[in-house]
Design an enzyme around this catalytic site. Sequence first.
Site, PDB file in Angstrom:
ATOM      1  N   LYS A  22       0.833  -1.211   0.000  1.00  7.01           N
ATOM      2  CA  LYS A  22       0.000   0.000   0.000  1.00  7.01           C
ATOM      3  C   LYS A  22       0.866   1.259   0.000  1.00  7.01           C
ATOM      4  O   LYS A  22       0.661   2.177  -0.807  1.00  7.01           O
ATOM      5  CB  LYS A  22      -0.911   0.011   1.224  1.00  7.01           C
ATOM      6  CG  LYS A  22      -1.738   1.302   1.369  1.00  7.01           C
ATOM      7  CD  LYS A  22      -2.529   1.325   2.652  1.00  7.01           C
ATOM      8  CE  LYS A  22      -1.741   1.888   3.808  1.00  7.01           C
ATOM      9  NZ  LYS A  22      -1.831   3.358   3.924  1.00  7.01           N
ATOM     10  N   ASN A  23       1.838   1.310   0.905  1.00  9.53           N
ATOM     11  CA  ASN A  23       2.640   2.525   1.041  1.00  9.53           C
ATOM     12  C   ASN A  23       3.506   2.786  -0.187  1.00  9.53           C
ATOM     13  O   ASN A  23       3.828   3.938  -0.484  1.00  9.53           O
ATOM     14  CB  ASN A  23       3.510   2.438   2.297  1.00  9.53           C
ATOM     15  CG  ASN A  23       2.686   2.522   3.571  1.00  9.53           C
ATOM     16  OD1 ASN A  23       1.556   2.998   3.567  1.00  9.53           O
ATOM     17  ND2 ASN A  23       3.245   2.043   4.671  1.00  9.53           N
ATOM     18  N   ARG A  99      -3.701  10.670   4.244  1.00 12.99           N
ATOM     19  CA  ARG A  99      -2.554  11.558   4.298  1.00 12.99           C
ATOM     20  C   ARG A  99      -1.678  11.481   3.047  1.00 12.99           C
ATOM     21  O   ARG A  99      -1.022  12.461   2.674  1.00 12.99           O
ATOM     22  CB  ARG A  99      -1.730  11.214   5.535  1.00 12.99           C
ATOM     23  CG  ARG A  99      -0.532  12.111   5.717  1.00 12.99           C
ATOM     24  CD  ARG A  99       0.211  11.828   6.992  1.00 12.99           C
ATOM     25  NE  ARG A  99       1.379  12.685   7.075  1.00 12.99           N
ATOM     26  CZ  ARG A  99       1.338  13.964   7.416  1.00 12.99           C
ATOM     27  NH1 ARG A  99       0.195  14.512   7.752  1.00 12.99           N
ATOM     28  NH2 ARG A  99       2.431  14.697   7.450  1.00 12.99           N
ATOM     29  N   CYS A 123      -5.238   8.317   9.282  1.00 15.85           N
ATOM     30  CA  CYS A 123      -5.504   7.737  10.599  1.00 15.85           C
ATOM     31  C   CYS A 123      -5.186   8.730  11.707  1.00 15.85           C
ATOM     32  O   CYS A 123      -4.222   9.478  11.634  1.00 15.85           O
ATOM     33  CB  CYS A 123      -4.660   6.476  10.802  1.00 15.85           C
ATOM     34  SG  CYS A 123      -5.227   5.061   9.839  1.00 15.85           S
ATOM     35  N   ARG A 128       1.145  14.751  12.672  1.00 20.35           N
ATOM     36  CA  ARG A 128       2.066  14.459  11.579  1.00 20.35           C
ATOM     37  C   ARG A 128       2.186  15.699  10.694  1.00 20.35           C
ATOM     38  O   ARG A 128       1.589  15.779   9.627  1.00 20.35           O
ATOM     39  CB  ARG A 128       1.584  13.243  10.788  1.00 20.35           C
ATOM     40  CG  ARG A 128       1.523  11.986  11.628  1.00 20.35           C
ATOM     41  CD  ARG A 128       1.379  10.748  10.776  1.00 20.35           C
ATOM     42  NE  ARG A 128       0.008  10.562  10.334  1.00 20.35           N
ATOM     43  CZ  ARG A 128      -0.387   9.514   9.610  1.00 20.35           C
ATOM     44  NH1 ARG A 128       0.470   8.601   9.247  1.00 20.35           N
ATOM     45  NH2 ARG A 128      -1.655   9.394   9.247  1.00 20.35           N
ATOM     46  N   PRO A 129       2.954  16.687  11.115  1.00 19.66           N
ATOM     47  CA  PRO A 129       3.046  17.937  10.355  1.00 19.66           C
ATOM     48  C   PRO A 129       3.750  17.734   9.021  1.00 19.66           C
ATOM     49  O   PRO A 129       4.493  16.767   8.828  1.00 19.66           O
ATOM     50  CB  PRO A 129       3.872  18.840  11.284  1.00 19.66           C
ATOM     51  CG  PRO A 129       4.670  17.897  12.120  1.00 19.66           C
ATOM     52  CD  PRO A 129       3.798  16.695  12.320  1.00 19.66           C
ATOM     53  N   ASP A 131       5.730  20.192   7.677  1.00 19.83           N
ATOM     54  CA  ASP A 131       6.704  21.269   7.550  1.00 19.83           C
ATOM     55  C   ASP A 131       7.959  20.821   6.800  1.00 19.83           C
ATOM     56  O   ASP A 131       8.553  21.594   6.045  1.00 19.83           O
ATOM     57  CB  ASP A 131       7.078  21.839   8.917  1.00 19.83           C
ATOM     58  CG  ASP A 131       7.608  20.779   9.866  1.00 19.83           C
ATOM     59  OD1 ASP A 131       7.002  19.701   9.944  1.00 19.83           O
ATOM     60  OD2 ASP A 131       8.622  21.038  10.540  1.00 19.83           O
ATOM     61  N   ASP A 313       4.500   0.738  12.042  1.00 16.64           N
ATOM     62  CA  ASP A 313       3.326   0.085  11.465  1.00 16.64           C
ATOM     63  C   ASP A 313       3.163  -1.370  11.895  1.00 16.64           C
ATOM     64  O   ASP A 313       2.174  -2.006  11.553  1.00 16.64           O
ATOM     65  CB  ASP A 313       3.373   0.160   9.938  1.00 16.64           C
ATOM     66  CG  ASP A 313       2.858   1.481   9.399  1.00 16.64           C
ATOM     67  OD1 ASP A 313       2.368   2.296  10.202  1.00 16.64           O
ATOM     68  OD2 ASP A 313       2.939   1.703   8.180  1.00 16.64           O
ATOM     69  N   ARG A 405      -8.551  -0.143   4.015  1.00 15.39           N
ATOM     70  CA  ARG A 405      -7.561   0.815   3.511  1.00 15.39           C
ATOM     71  C   ARG A 405      -6.203   0.161   3.278  1.00 15.39           C
ATOM     72  O   ARG A 405      -5.392   0.692   2.524  1.00 15.39           O
ATOM     73  CB  ARG A 405      -7.402   1.981   4.498  1.00 15.39           C
ATOM     74  CG  ARG A 405      -8.623   2.884   4.622  1.00 15.39           C
ATOM     75  CD  ARG A 405      -8.338   4.060   5.540  1.00 15.39           C
ATOM     76  NE  ARG A 405      -7.081   4.698   5.156  1.00 15.39           N
ATOM     77  CZ  ARG A 405      -6.069   4.920   5.987  1.00 15.39           C
ATOM     78  NH1 ARG A 405      -6.146   4.551   7.240  1.00 15.39           N
ATOM     79  NH2 ARG A 405      -4.975   5.520   5.568  1.00 15.39           N
TER      80      ARG A 405
END
Length: 427
Positions: A22-23, A99, A123, A128-129, A131, A313, A405
């Site tokens: 998936k990732n 995300r 999720c 989880r910024p 920047d 994960d 997902r």
Amino acid sequence: MDRIIIKGGRRLTGRIPISGAKNAALTLMPCALLTDEPLTLRNLPRLADVDSFGHLLNQLGVSTMIEGARQGEFGRVMTLRASTIVSTVAPYDIVRKMRASILVLGPLLARAGEATVSLPGGCAIGNRPIDLHLKALQALGAEIELAAGYVRAIAPAGGLTGGTIRFPAVSVGATENALMAAVLAKGTTVVENAAREPEITDLAMCLNAMGARISGLRTDTLTIEGVDRLHGATYSVMPDRIEAGSYACAAMITGGSLELVGARRETMPAILSGLEDAGAVIESGDNGIKVSADGGIKPLSLSTAPFPAFPTDMQAQFMAMLSLAEGTSLLTETIFENRYMHVPELNRMGADIEVRGRSAVVRGVGHLVGAPVMATDLRASMSLVLAGLAAEGETQVHRVYHLDRGYERLEEKLQAVGADIERASDG
């Protein structure tokens, strides 16, 4: 809303085909934005997130054609083509669902010169910024504006230019956005303290197949020589190391033996090391990895960290497995501050887990008991399935849209190796 019903206590044995990651898939799909030629992705998993990302790309002007896999292959084949970018705006109604949508930012900026992307969702496992994503693009000359929940990035009139990107902390997503933006930048870009996850290597290999010039693969320093254009390519998504690790935990928690067809040992060193320390027998072959339980589960002390260390994960799945260990385990979560939401649900099933700040003390119990439980995020939902496979009686896992997902054909795969598991609808 669907739910998963499991009658536990069955020993799992047999073969489970491991789907495309998936990732990795969600990182490779936006590469289509970087060229007007077709990008064909093989071994693409059938997942809700993949479908959502496809809808987002459609809105930006990418056509998608899906076909079945060739004989002997798993997953689907998707051909993506962005002949023309019709929009550079990734809207809130799609981006809020996951995300990974932020990964259109770099390629849109590189090819179209601008991108406007809603701040992402996904999720609810912690802050989880983005920047680091933005600072990476600024290092290539982009101007960044934040307004009304959107990020707008604008390239200079002459396009992005190569530069040095030094990440103060390892970020998988920021490394991915930096790579996709830099491949079309003028000159050389050096990314220091880059993430080394296998999905990063998969992305770089796909981009190189499209004509990019990226070196330093599998290291924390990546060098990108910018090119004028990329061309189309055909590329196979790597097997999902997290899915493989999850089913390895299923073998252990049920006292079984599973051959994980397609799993690659080199992509999951810390996962396999942890399993071996817990008492698993692991055999590698040409077709994948076989994981077998050998007696009881031994307690562990694990801490999550970026690759090649133990992945965040897999924390929830190991916690479910260690709830039946012969002793006390200690798990420490260093990546996300809110990733223990599955603990109360596991405790409802008879586990003895105590959260102490960033750590969780898991005292092994003799058995688990089936109960109705609620999934809170993708990996937490898998931990509840694992617990249900080993528990006495019936477990019902609610909110299984989280599972959809990230786990392809979960019930079908587990049924094939002996699990009593089915999906039911509340409607």
